[in-house]
Structure formats: C-alpha cells, structure tokens
Design a protein around this motif. Structure first.
Motif, PDB file in Angstrom:
ATOM      1  N   LEU A 167     -16.291 -35.330  22.621  1.00 60.42           N
ATOM      2  CA  LEU A 167     -15.381 -34.709  21.653  1.00 60.42           C
ATOM      3  C   LEU A 167     -13.927 -34.950  22.042  1.00 60.42           C
ATOM      4  O   LEU A 167     -13.068 -35.162  21.181  1.00 60.42           O
ATOM      5  N   ARG A 168     -13.640 -34.908  23.329  1.00 56.93           N
ATOM      6  CA  ARG A 168     -12.262 -35.148  23.772  1.00 56.93           C
ATOM      7  C   ARG A 168     -11.819 -36.571  23.429  1.00 56.93           C
ATOM      8  O   ARG A 168     -10.717 -36.795  22.920  1.00 56.93           O
ATOM      9  N   LEU A 169     -12.684 -37.542  23.686  1.00 55.85           N
ATOM     10  CA  LEU A 169     -12.338 -38.925  23.369  1.00 55.85           C
ATOM     11  C   LEU A 169     -12.261 -39.149  21.860  1.00 55.85           C
ATOM     12  O   LEU A 169     -11.435 -39.934  21.388  1.00 55.85           O
ATOM     13  N   SER A 170     -13.120 -38.463  21.099  1.00 61.15           N
ATOM     14  CA  SER A 170     -13.056 -38.587  19.643  1.00 61.15           C
ATOM     15  C   SER A 170     -11.728 -38.056  19.124  1.00 61.15           C
ATOM     16  O   SER A 170     -11.108 -38.661  18.229  1.00 61.15           O
ATOM     17  N   LEU A 171     -11.273 -36.936  19.670  1.00 60.62           N
ATOM     18  CA  LEU A 171      -9.990 -36.381  19.252  1.00 60.62           C
ATOM     19  C   LEU A 171      -8.837 -37.286  19.669  1.00 60.62           C
ATOM     20  O   LEU A 171      -7.834 -37.409  18.953  1.00 60.62           O
ATOM     21  N   THR A 172      -8.986 -37.944  20.814  1.00 62.96           N
ATOM     22  CA  THR A 172      -7.976 -38.927  21.224  1.00 62.96           C
ATOM     23  C   THR A 172      -7.897 -40.077  20.223  1.00 62.96           C
ATOM     24  O   THR A 172      -6.805 -40.542  19.877  1.00 62.96           O
ATOM     25  N   CYS A 173      -9.046 -40.543  19.771  1.00 64.09           N
ATOM     26  CA  CYS A 173      -9.057 -41.608  18.756  1.00 64.09           C
ATOM     27  C   CYS A 173      -8.402 -41.139  17.460  1.00 64.09           C
ATOM     28  O   CYS A 173      -7.690 -41.903  16.800  1.00 64.09           O
ATOM     29  N   LEU A 197     -16.781 -35.749  15.334  1.00 63.57           N
ATOM     30  CA  LEU A 197     -16.580 -34.341  15.674  1.00 63.57           C
ATOM     31  C   LEU A 197     -17.736 -33.479  15.190  1.00 63.57           C
ATOM     32  O   LEU A 197     -18.232 -32.617  15.927  1.00 63.57           O
ATOM     33  N   GLN A 198     -18.180 -33.706  13.965  1.00 64.65           N
ATOM     34  CA  GLN A 198     -19.251 -32.874  13.441  1.00 64.65           C
ATOM     35  C   GLN A 198     -20.578 -33.125  14.153  1.00 64.65           C
ATOM     36  O   GLN A 198     -21.287 -32.184  14.515  1.00 64.65           O
ATOM     37  N   SER A 199     -20.924 -34.407  14.392  1.00 61.28           N
ATOM     38  CA  SER A 199     -22.188 -34.700  15.087  1.00 61.28           C
ATOM     39  C   SER A 199     -22.144 -34.215  16.529  1.00 61.28           C
ATOM     40  O   SER A 199     -23.132 -33.678  17.049  1.00 61.28           O
ATOM     41  N   GLY A 200     -20.998 -34.384  17.204  1.00 60.54           N
ATOM     42  CA  GLY A 200     -20.874 -33.890  18.569  1.00 60.54           C
ATOM     43  C   GLY A 200     -20.948 -32.380  18.645  1.00 60.54           C
ATOM     44  O   GLY A 200     -21.571 -31.815  19.562  1.00 60.54           O
ATOM     45  N   SER A 201     -20.333 -31.672  17.676  1.00 60.22           N
ATOM     46  CA  SER A 201     -20.380 -30.209  17.658  1.00 60.22           C
ATOM     47  C   SER A 201     -21.798 -29.715  17.393  1.00 60.22           C
ATOM     48  O   SER A 201     -22.239 -28.722  17.996  1.00 60.22           O
ATOM     49  N   GLU A 202     -22.525 -30.383  16.504  1.00 64.40           N
ATOM     50  CA  GLU A 202     -23.905 -29.986  16.237  1.00 64.40           C
ATOM     51  C   GLU A 202     -24.775 -30.141  17.485  1.00 64.40           C
ATOM     52  O   GLU A 202     -25.585 -29.261  17.800  1.00 64.40           O
ATOM     53  N   ALA A 203     -24.614 -31.255  18.196  1.00 63.78           N
ATOM     54  CA  ALA A 203     -25.378 -31.451  19.428  1.00 63.78           C
ATOM     55  C   ALA A 203     -25.002 -30.406  20.470  1.00 63.78           C
ATOM     56  O   ALA A 203     -25.862 -29.898  21.217  1.00 63.78           O
ATOM     57  N   LEU A 204     -23.725 -30.058  20.531  1.00 65.02           N
ATOM     58  CA  LEU A 204     -23.267 -29.052  21.491  1.00 65.02           C
ATOM     59  C   LEU A 204     -23.871 -27.690  21.168  1.00 65.02           C
ATOM     60  O   LEU A 204     -24.328 -26.968  22.076  1.00 65.02           O
TER      61      LEU A 204
END
Length: 808
Positions: A259-265, A346-353
């Motif tokens: 998620l951190r790297l996705s937000l960086t992108c 972000l959405q797929s990473g949050s769902e997995a989290l």
C-alpha cells in the motif's frame, strides 16, 4: 599425504570484512570496506555479481547472513541502521527495514521440528490464496524504492516467506540489542535483558534457547567475553501457533509495504502542471487593478461572451490555447492513472489486509492457544477499524477524481471555444454547441472553485484551489484545503440524526477533513501497535538461563575485524547442542577451547568443556618417519581462527614458530569421548581456572596443508558443501579449497616420484612381464578362435545326437 584441493585464488582490490558461504550452493558472499557486496562462485573464484553502494542502501555493511534455503542474502548497514534482504540470483534489493540500533551480528536459522504431526498443519496453514485475488504488480513507470512488487517479481511477497517451515533471522548489536524476525520480515521478539555488546549469536533449531557471546565493558578493567544462554522455551512450546501467527503478520507487513508503494506511485502520477491554473489565477488577482471578483469576470465571459482586457491577457498571453490544451490532457492522464491505482491497488490491498487481520482476530479469540503469544483481540479490532477508514478515504478520493474530471472536461471545453473566438480562429461545429444544462454546469463550477479565499492565501501562498485531488496526496498534518461538500447527502444526514448509529462500532469512522496520507499513517500506527504487542510479550518471556564469564580481551585487539574473531557459535541440529569455539591467547596461546551446551537449558552435557592442546606431541597413524616429521603439531602452534566444519571436525588456521601458516582439519571425536569432567566455578572467569580444564591431544593424520606464500589469518567453511575460504591478514588475498579432496598437483608429483624411483633392473623385469603378458594374450586369442571354429563345425553332430537320444 596432504588433503584439500585448491580451486581458486585471488587478490582483491578492497579489504574484505565479512564472508559467508551459501548453505545450499557453492557461492560465497563477501563484504568489503568500500561497502560493496560481492558474490563469488567456487570454481576459480568467479564473481557472479556485485551490489554497489548507493544512497538508498548505505555504504557500511556490518553483518551478513544467508537464508537457510540460499535464495536470499541479508546484510545490515551501519550508517543508515537498516537491514536489507537481497535476491541472491539477480542482486536485487527485495526489502529494507529499519532497526533500533546498529547490527553487529546476525544469524538466520530454520526450525527443525521433531513432531511429524505438524506436517498436516503446515499443509492447511494458509488458505488465503484460495479466497483472495492475486495482487496487481506495480507499474514499471514509477520509481519505487524496492522491486518486491515489480512485474518481474509479482509473487516475491509470497516467495519471501520461503518454505512453509518457519525460519527466523536473529539480529544482535550494542547494549544487549537482540531481535528475532520471522521469515526475515516480521519482528516476533525483542530481548532487552542482556548486558554487553553482542559479538555472536545462534538460535537453536528447536527454538529452545538462544546463545549469545557478549562483550561486557567496565571503566577500569579490560573488556570481558561472556557466554550467555537465553531460554526461549515459549517459542518452542507454541511452535504451531507461532508459525501461523508469524505467517499472518508477515503477510500483513508485506501488504502495508504494498500500500505504501502504491501510494507513492499515485503521488508520482500527480503532476505539478496541474497547479498551473491555481498559480495563474493567484498571480492574476495580485496584478489586476480592478476590484472585480475573478468568478464574476469568468461568469461575464460565460453569459455575454465578453472578457475584460486583463482576463483576455491572462487567457491569451499567459495560459494560451496550446497551454490550455496541454493542461487538459495532463489532467485527464494524471487523474486516470491515479484512479486506476486506487481501484486496482489500494482497494485490493485493503481487502487483503482486512482478510488477514480478521483471521488474526479469530486466532486471538482462541485465548488458550494464542494469548501466551500476546495476541490482543481489542488491539486487532482497532487495526481492522483503521483499515476500514483508509478504504473509505480511498473511495472518497475516487469520488473527488470522478467529479473533478467531469468538471474540468466541461470547463476546458467551454474555455477552449471562448479562447478560439477571442483569437478569431475557426471553432469546430461539434464544440460550438452548448445547452442550458452545460451552461449551468460550468456556472456552478465557477461559483464553487473560482472564489478567492483569503485564508487559503495565508496558509498556502495562493488564493485558489481549483485542483482538488493533490491535497489528498500531500503528506502533511494540516486539514484538507477544500474538504468534500456533504450537503444534501442523505446518508450523512441520517447518521448525524441517529444517536445509535453515530456511536456504533459496526461503522468505520470517516475523517472528512484529513488527507489520504494522514489516514494511511494513522492506519500504519494502529497496525504497528498490533504487530508490536506479540514481540513485547514474547521478548519478556526470554530470560537469561546461564551466564559464563570466559576471558578478558586486551584493548590492543580492537583493530581486528570483529566478525572473524573467536569465539564462534555453531548449532548442531542432530545432537541439539550449541558449540562455542574460542581461544585465550593471553593465557594459553597453543590451546583451542570447545564449550558445549544443550539447547534445553535444563539439560546438562557430559564433558561440556575441553581444551585441545596444539603444543603436545601428537600421535600419528603414519609409519614413515619422514612423513611423520612433516606433520604439524610436533612444534608449537597457535590458533589464528577456527570454525566448526561439522559436529566432530574443526577447521583451523594455525601459525607456527617461524610465521608459517597451516590449514588443518582437527577431528574432535576422540576428545569428545573423554571422561574427564571440569568443575566450573561460575563466580570466576574461565581464564582464572585454566589449570583445571581437561586438555586433549589429537591425531592429525593427513588432514592438513601448508599455506605457502600467504599470511593467512581467517577462515570460513561450509561442511555441507565441503568447502573453505582462507583470508590473509591484510584482508585482500583469498584462497578457496575443496575439502576432503586430494590436490591434483600433489597426485601428479606422487606419480612422477614413483616413476623416478624405478631402478633399471625393475624396468627390465617390467618389460619382460609385459612381453609375456602380451604373448599370453595372443595365445588365448588363437585358442579362442580355434574353439569357436570347432564349435561351429560340431554343431550338426550335436543336434543329430540329441535327436537320436530323444528317439530312444
């Protein structure tokens, strides 16, 4: 006869500080004083790759360790106080995490459980792949700091976990700093009850104990070397629960990084050109002489088609038709890129989290199993709530992006036509049509976005905030400049009026005044508390079971590189024992000491301490007096470095009386069977009891080799691969050997010596025997040919005789 075959030798440009053999392959990792990490292959010491220092990784490598499967190499950085996990295949940095103190030693072990019933548990341990979709890989176009989630390594987050069997990276440093990381990613224990500076450490493969060599300093005396055994019985008794928890928390740690790297992108997808409209309008307000509001001038242009000279100069000279077109394209591409990252990443990473945290909560509710490990359901519930708030903020950003794209598209279309008319250019017919609905839409956009805000100028140095997406991506503590307008939202109105739902724990809280970065940091902090709790609880359970003061270290040895100094720790998986090899050069320069402790702190080991005396005359199994005279040990030798080759063999570098250096394999089986026991007085240092330590001599046989033309000082070995690497005292000259293999050059010399020692009579006798043998072979061939012919000629008689006998 001398063993070992030299397979490589090299002079290196920079001094080597650390070296470690791969546990699975013929590869050795080297770290030099220039901060480079080098990987060499055994054959001719061929360099496979080198990892150059840079601003992201630092330049001072302080420790090395291989993952037990040999696929990942861990090293620590002293200047940036970080630990780096590197792919051994391609020299790519997979993961970097900070540590509290500089790391001076590390050890990576794999759990060797004896309970075969755990196999079924491991097979069904993680079913997340059956329910969660695969995470999309991060796009190549963005400069993410690690390649853990790149397109080539989209599965590396899972691969970092290695095999299903638990493996733990142990770090040690100053002030008794000891931390344990499951799979090299998730911290499962922090031990803070150790006194001294950690010089070496080793976690037993059954997780029952952790052995540490510490250096304890006092103000007046020389530093003392202590052996400390820590009881880690909680890890051993809760192995299945620990494995499941560690894998879940490792998934959570990698998802946070994702998620951190996705937000960086997303931040990189947002471009500074999007602020051009805000800056132009602010400059326009500051320079114009009239008191007319900006939105009034734009509304006048919208309704009547007339623009003031100042507005016309702004549009035609500063913004320009070409600039407006470019700005519109930039906004569309930038917003589209951010929108895709939010939806797919972000959405797929949050769902997995949320999935993994929910499973951890279920584990925490099983208090009998997981409460001893520190899992707290309340803390995990807070983490789940924080992830839900982050998901809501990401959805809010999607709505802002969608609304902004519609607004800008309509606004730029109208403004583009107005500017074409100002310049008397041809207006395409498809752009010249505007309905009353379109006019109303643009009028609402102007009324909402083009009013000068004095507070905004005080905070940001500008009057306008036409661009609303960038505020969500800024990593700042301040509130949003233009929070979303919730007037007319029936759901928000319903929540405000409902006293029960307002305080309901079933609804994730929203933070309408905060940016996405702020909510993300809040989520990370809450999850960090969730991850830290087990490490604190397990760390408190780690207690000091034994402390043995060994000897003092003279201050003059400070210039010697720490990694190669004894004592050295080693874990014997089969016998469940820790081995410690050390020397006391100030007390007994010609002795090597071997300390053995059971991994179970409650169990004692017979003959736990022995001394190997290198100065005593050693017995030899060789009858030849000349060969026996060449064997080391008949003079006085002292040990420069020693490493355990296996449970019953010690690899040593020895120095003779005339500075000669010898590489030798010392068999320990006879010494370990000694019945002499040492009564250890733990109130005294070992060097103060040296006289009563049982001392043994060894039979060297043929396991030694002189190191000619080399001032050897250090050695690194791998008993599984049967290899060793010797390093000179200037840290630049290395030699690599295959152990248990005779040198080819020496075999050739032996054959030449045998041929030279043959007398003329022996030569004549051999020639006679050779000619007789050849003649005999010819006679046998002739007899064989006659026999074949006879067999062919008599075959009919035999058949006829057989048939007649059958008739009878």
């Amino acid at each position: 006869m001398r063993a070992f075959r030299q397979v490589g030798e090299k002079q290196l440009p920079n001094p080597i500080l650390y070296m470690a053999w791969s546990p699975k392959r013929d590869l050795i990792a080297l770290a030099n004083t220039n901060g480079e990490l080098l990987l060499h292959r055994l054959s001719n010491f061929y360099r496979v790759w080198s990892l150059q220092p840079n601003e992201n990784t630092g330049k001072e490598i302080t420790a090395l360790a291989w993952r037990p499967d040999g696929k990942i190499l861990a090293f620590s950085l002293g200047d940036t106080i970080q630990v780096v996990l590197c792919d051994a295949e391609k020299a790519e940095i997979l993961h970097v995490f900070p540590v509290r103190l500089p790391v001076s030693c590390m050890h990576w072990m794999e759990v060797q459980e004896e309970n075969s019933g755990l196999a079924s548990f491991y097979d069904s341990e993680d079913e997340s792949n059956r329910f969660l979709p695969k995470l999309p890989s991060l796009p190549k176009s963005y400069s993410t700091t690690t390649k853990i989630f790149s397109e080539e390594k989209s599965d590396e987050a899972t691969n970092l976990l290695g095999d299903v069997r638990l493996n733990i990276l142990v770090l040690g440093g100053p002030c008794g700093f000891v931390e344990l990381y499951a799979y090299g990613l998730y911290k499962i224990a922090t031990a803070n009850r150790i006194a001294g500076y950690c010089r070496s450490l080793c976690l037993s493969s059954d997780l029952k104990s952790l052995s540490v060599i510490t250096e304890v300093r006092s103000t007046d005396d020389d530093p003392e070397i202590h052996y400390v055994q820590l009881d880690t019985g909680l890890l051993s008794s809760c192995l299945p629960e620990l494995t499941r928890m560690a894998r879940k928390f490792t998934h959570i740690s990698t998802l946070l990084e994702y998620l951190r790297l996705s937000l960086t992108c997303m931040c990189e997808a947002w471009e500074d050109i999007l602020l051009q409209m805000d800056l132009r309008l602010t400059k326009f307000v500051q320079e114009k002489n009239t008191s007319t509001q900006v939105q009034d001038e734009f509304l006048e242009l919208l309704l009547w088609g007339h623009a003031s000279p100042e507005l016309q100069a702004l549009l035609m000279n500063q913004l320009t038709v070409k600039g407006l077109k470019m700005l519109g394209q930039s906004i569309e591409s930038s917003y589209s890129g951010i929108q895709k990252l939010v939806i797919s990443h972000l959405q797929s990473g949050s769902e997995a989290l949320l999935y993994h945290l929910s499973e951890v909560k279920g584990m925490a509710l099983w208090k009998q199993k997981y409460q001893p490990l520190g899992l707290d359901p309340a803390v995990i519930e807070d983490a789940i709530t924080a992830v839900g708030s982050f998901t809501l903020k990401a959805n809010e950003l999607l709505q802002v992006i969608d609304k902004s794209m519609k607004n800008f598209k309509a606004f730029f279309r109208w403004l583009y036509v107005a500017m074409l008319r100002m310049s008397d250019d041809h207006v395409p017919p498809e752009l010249n049509k505007m309905t009353h609905k379109d006019l109303a839409f643009v009028a609402d956009f102007l009324a909402e976005h083009f009013s000068a805000n004095e507070e905004l100028f005080d905070r940001k140095g500008k009057y306008f905030n036409v661009e609303r997406v960038g505020q969500y991506l800024k990593d700042e503590e301040e509130d949003l400049v233009s929070p979303p307008n919730t007037e007319g939202n029936q759901w928000v109105k319903f929540l405000k009026e409902s006293t029960h739902l307002k305080e309901s724990p079933l609804l994730f809280p929203t933070y309408p005044q905060k940016s996405l970065h702020f909510v993300k940091r809040m989520m990370e902090g809450t999850i960090e508390l969730c991850l830290q709790k087990p490490a604190e609880v397990i760390g408190k359970s780690v207690k000091e079971a034994l402390r043995l003061p060994l000897y003092t270290v003279p201050e003059s040895s400070e210039n010697t590189p720490r990694l190669f100094e004894m004592p050295a720790l080693w874990n014997n998986n089969k016998a469940s024992m820790h081995y410690v090899v050390f020397c006391m050069p100030e007390i007994s320069p010609s002795k090597i000491y071997l300390l053995r402790r059971a991994t179970d702190p409650c169990r004692s080991v017979p003959n736990g301490l022995i001394a190997i005396d290198l100065s005593r005359p050693l017995n030899s199994s060789i009858d030849d007096e000349d060969a026996a005279a060449e064997i080391p040990g008949n003079g006085t030798y002292r040990c420069l470095d020693a490493r355990l080759y296996d449970a019953e063999t010690l690899t040593v570098v020895l120095q003779g009386q005339e500075e000669e250096r010898v590489l030798a394999q010392l068999p320990l089986s006879a010494a370990l069977r000694s019945e002499e026991e040492f009564a250890w007085d733990t109130t005294l240092r070992l060097d103060q009891q040296n006289g009563s330590i049982p001392s043994q001599g060894l039979v060297w046989e043929n396991q030694w080799r002189p190191l000619d033309n080399m001032k050897a000082q250090f050695v690194a070995v791998n008993g599984i691969r049967k290899v060793s690497c010797v390093l000179s005292s200037n840290l630049r000259h290395v030699r690599v050997f295959e152990m248990d293999v005779e040198d080819e050059d020496e075999e050739e010399e032996d054959r030449q010596e045998e041929s030279q020692n043959i007398t003329p009579d022996q030569e004549a006798l051999e020639e006679s025997l050779t000619s007789q043998k050849d003649a005999g072979a010819n006679m046998e061939a002739q007899e064989g040919g006659e026999a074949d012919q006879a067999a062919e000629g008599g075959s009919g008689d035999t058949l006829e005789h057989t048939s007649s006998s059958d008739t009878l």
